[in-house]
Design a protein around this motif. Structure first.
Motif, short mmCIF file in Angstrom:
data_model
loop_
_atom_site.label_atom_id
_atom_site.label_comp_id
_atom_site.label_asym_id
_atom_site.label_seq_id
_atom_site.Cartn_x
_atom_site.Cartn_y
_atom_site.Cartn_z
N UNK A 105 -42.99 -36.06 8.28
CA UNK A 105 -41.75 -36.83 8.27
C UNK A 105 -42.02 -38.33 8.20
N UNK A 106 -43.12 -38.79 8.80
CA UNK A 106 -43.48 -40.21 8.71
C UNK A 106 -43.96 -40.57 7.32
N UNK A 107 -44.72 -39.65 6.69
CA UNK A 107 -45.15 -39.89 5.31
C UNK A 107 -43.93 -40.01 4.40
N UNK A 108 -42.97 -39.11 4.55
CA UNK A 108 -41.76 -39.16 3.72
C UNK A 108 -40.99 -40.45 3.96
N UNK A 109 -40.93 -40.91 5.21
CA UNK A 109 -40.20 -42.14 5.50
C UNK A 109 -40.84 -43.34 4.83
N UNK A 110 -42.18 -43.41 4.87
CA UNK A 110 -42.88 -44.54 4.23
C UNK A 110 -42.66 -44.52 2.72
N UNK A 111 -42.80 -43.37 2.10
CA UNK A 111 -42.63 -43.28 0.65
C UNK A 111 -41.18 -43.57 0.25
N UNK A 112 -40.23 -43.10 1.05
CA UNK A 112 -38.82 -43.35 0.74
C UNK A 112 -38.50 -44.84 0.80
N UNK A 113 -39.01 -45.51 1.85
CA UNK A 113 -38.78 -46.96 1.95
C UNK A 113 -39.41 -47.70 0.79
N UNK A 114 -40.59 -47.27 0.36
CA UNK A 114 -41.25 -47.93 -0.77
C UNK A 114 -40.42 -47.79 -2.05
N UNK A 115 -39.87 -46.60 -2.28
CA UNK A 115 -39.03 -46.40 -3.46
C UNK A 115 -37.74 -47.22 -3.37
N UNK A 116 -37.10 -47.18 -2.21
CA UNK A 116 -35.86 -47.94 -2.06
C UNK A 116 -36.11 -49.43 -2.25
N UNK A 117 -37.26 -49.93 -1.80
CA UNK A 117 -37.60 -51.33 -2.01
C UNK A 117 -37.80 -51.68 -3.47
N UNK A 118 -38.04 -50.67 -4.29
CA UNK A 118 -38.19 -50.87 -5.74
C UNK A 118 -36.92 -50.51 -6.50
N UNK A 119 -35.85 -50.29 -5.75
CA UNK A 119 -34.57 -49.98 -6.39
C UNK A 119 -34.40 -48.54 -6.82
N UNK A 120 -35.15 -47.61 -6.19
CA UNK A 120 -35.05 -46.19 -6.52
C UNK A 120 -34.62 -45.43 -5.26
#
Length: 527
Positions: A105-120
């Protein structure tokens, strides 16, 4: 927004594919059937190779901040307890010479934040109803609270688990079988555990193997045990299913030989298992990755790591194929060769991994008479020599190198090309490029750090002639290694594997390889 890649599923695999493809210029959309962001973690470990491949998109540091990178393990064999630390391993060719305990769940949270920071953003609560290969494009039908929509885009990737809708729509068959054993997962609070204890592994009576990790969600501990399947078929393969009563969990702890007592149970589930692999990972414009492409036992912690490594292999290829060569049409570029290489490379790796996990699971969890005897009788008998074995750092490191997939290579891939003359003493085409201290004219730097940017990286030895100016363009960055004597070239793919090498200047060979993968040649050599 025009979408070039639809990713179905927002687990670690889907998020990593989206991140890798976006990192290389693709316009990406991610949809996820589950409306909620949280679910209990089924994976708890990241391997060194996985941390390496996530470094270029810039998420490794954020993952390490949440991980235990110096895990301690107490191995209980009858009355013998052996303590070991899985850090500072004898792995000089990687910056991550350790195992990292981190919740999925922490891995998913980090990857999700990275995508959202790139507008995805991740489109949660959006279900894929159908997907179809249309030859030059793909068609997907999606349903959300806003209704049903039809999307046409160049590619659809199914990262939607063992019961993948994308795989079923593609008509891709499956080769595998269920295990006779199942996994029990639980998040308990338990007394009787030493304060500040690390991970605990128990080889108990009747061959039971039980793990306790101090990484629970909503409770201190995560319990993982294997046992003969209870026969309840509810729930998807590899996904948490029916609840396990507290009394059953307490009995597992007692049978393992621990005095721990459950004080509170936050969550529990049975997880049915199978091993198998899809008969192909690509059909036209439809792809599958992660659990949609292959299922393993939990032995050696391959599931999340294998999916992320699939993602990094596929993401850049989809991005290159979607846009074509950056400087317009290039003679020799065939997108199908590039895209077919995903199936050829990753399915072969999946077969090897399947053998590893199946053998390991037989030894650690099979309920058969021989493996049960080995765990219950032979292992305690051999317990006195275990500390000496674990004390041999090189032996432990080689085991980690094997399970971490640091030895995976793609030497038989169509993308692995030997130039003329061949370069001796360097990684072969298809091999992972090891990390090392290098100089490009200044102080020494980590080679993998220099490669942590989008695109392809031709590395020139100190005395090598530079590529022709005609090779200059956006997707390639050329680096000259001033501390590497010789006249050779090594071209490194975006996923960290060598694609091309030659022992002396071979501009035609390099240009042909760049055309093969759809990469435009590079800017001037870095001074």
């Amino acid at each position: 927004m025009t979408v070039e890649l639809l990713v179905v599923g927002a687990g670690p695999t889907g998020l990593s594919i989206a991140l890798q493809a976006h990192h290389h210029g693709a316009r990406v959309r991610v949809v996820e059937r589950r409306p909620e962001t949280f679910r209990p973690s089924s994976a708890l470990i990241l391997h060194p190779r996985t941390l390496e491949v996530l470094r270029p998109p810039g998420v490794t540091d954020a993952l390490l901040e949440l991980a235990n990178t110096a895990p301690r393990v107490d191995l209980h064999l009858d009355t013998h307890v052996t303590a070991t630390a899985l850090t500072d391993l004898a792995l000089p060719d990687t910056a991550f010479a350790h195992l990292s305990l981190i919740r999925q769940t922490d891995v998913e949270a980090v990857l999700t934040r990275a995508l959202e920071g790139r507008g995805v953003p991740v489109g949660r609560g959006t279900e894929l109803l159908a997907a179809e290969d249309r030859g030059k494009s793909a068609r997907a039908v999606l349903r959300s609270s806003h209704g049903v929509e039809t999307l046409r885009c160049p590619f659809v990737v199914g990262c939607d688990g063992p019961d993948s809708v994308v795989r079923n729509c593609a008509g891709v068959g499956w080769r595998g079988r269920p295990y006779a054993e199942e996994v029990v997962l639980a998040n308990p609070e338990a007394n009787g555990m030493p304060p500040g204890a690390g991970a605990q592994v128990f080889a108990g009576r009747q061959g039971l193997l039980l793990f306790l990790f101090p990484l629970g969600e909503q409770a201190t501990w995560r319990l993982l045990a294997t046992r003969a399947s209870a026969g309840d078929t509810r729930g998807s393969v590899g996904q948490p299913g029916a609840v396990v009563p507290e009394a059953e969990l307490q009995r597992l702890l007692s049978d393992a030989g621990t005095d721990a007592r459950i004080e509170r149970l936050a969550w529990s589930a049975r997880v049915p298992l199978r091993c198998g692999i899809a008969r192909r990972f690509r059909r036209g414009r439809l792809f599958v990755a992660g659990d949609a492409a292959h299922n393993y036992s939990p032995a050696t912690g391959q599931g999340m790591n294998a999916g992320i490594q699939d993602a990094v292999n596929l993401g850049w290829k989809l991005a290159f194929a979607a846009s074509g060569p950056a400087n317009g049409p290039t003679s020799g570029f065939d997108a199908d060769v590039l895209l077919d290489s995903y199936d050829g490379e990753r399915r072969a790796a999946a077969y090897r991994r399947l053998l590893l996990t199946h053998t390991s699971f037989w030894a650690e969890a099979s309920t058969g008479r021989l493996p049960s005897w080995l765990r219950a009788v032979a292992a305690p008998w051999a317990a006195p020599v275990v500390p000496a074995l674990l004390g041999r750092r090189r032996l432990v490191a080689e085991a980690v190198r094997l399970i971490s997939q640091l030895r995976v290579h793609y030497r038989r891939s169509a993308l692995s090309v030997e130039g003329t003359p061949p370069l001796r003493g360097a990684p072969r085409p298809g091999d992972r490029l090891p990390d090392a201290a290098v100089s490009t004219g200044g102080p020494p730097e980590e080679l993998h750090g220099l490669l942590a940017r989008p695109g392809v990286h031709p590395l020139l030895q100190r005395d090598a002639l530079p590529p022709a100016d005609a090779l200059a363009a956006d997707r390639v960055t050329v680096l000259r290694l001033s501390n590497s004597p010789g006249r050779g070239w090594v071209a490194v793919r975006p996923d960290g594997h060598v694609g091309f090498r030659c022992g002396a200047a071979d501009p035609a060979g390099l240009a042909g390889w760049l055309s093969l993968i759809g990469a435009a040649p590079s800017p001037p050599v870095r001074p």
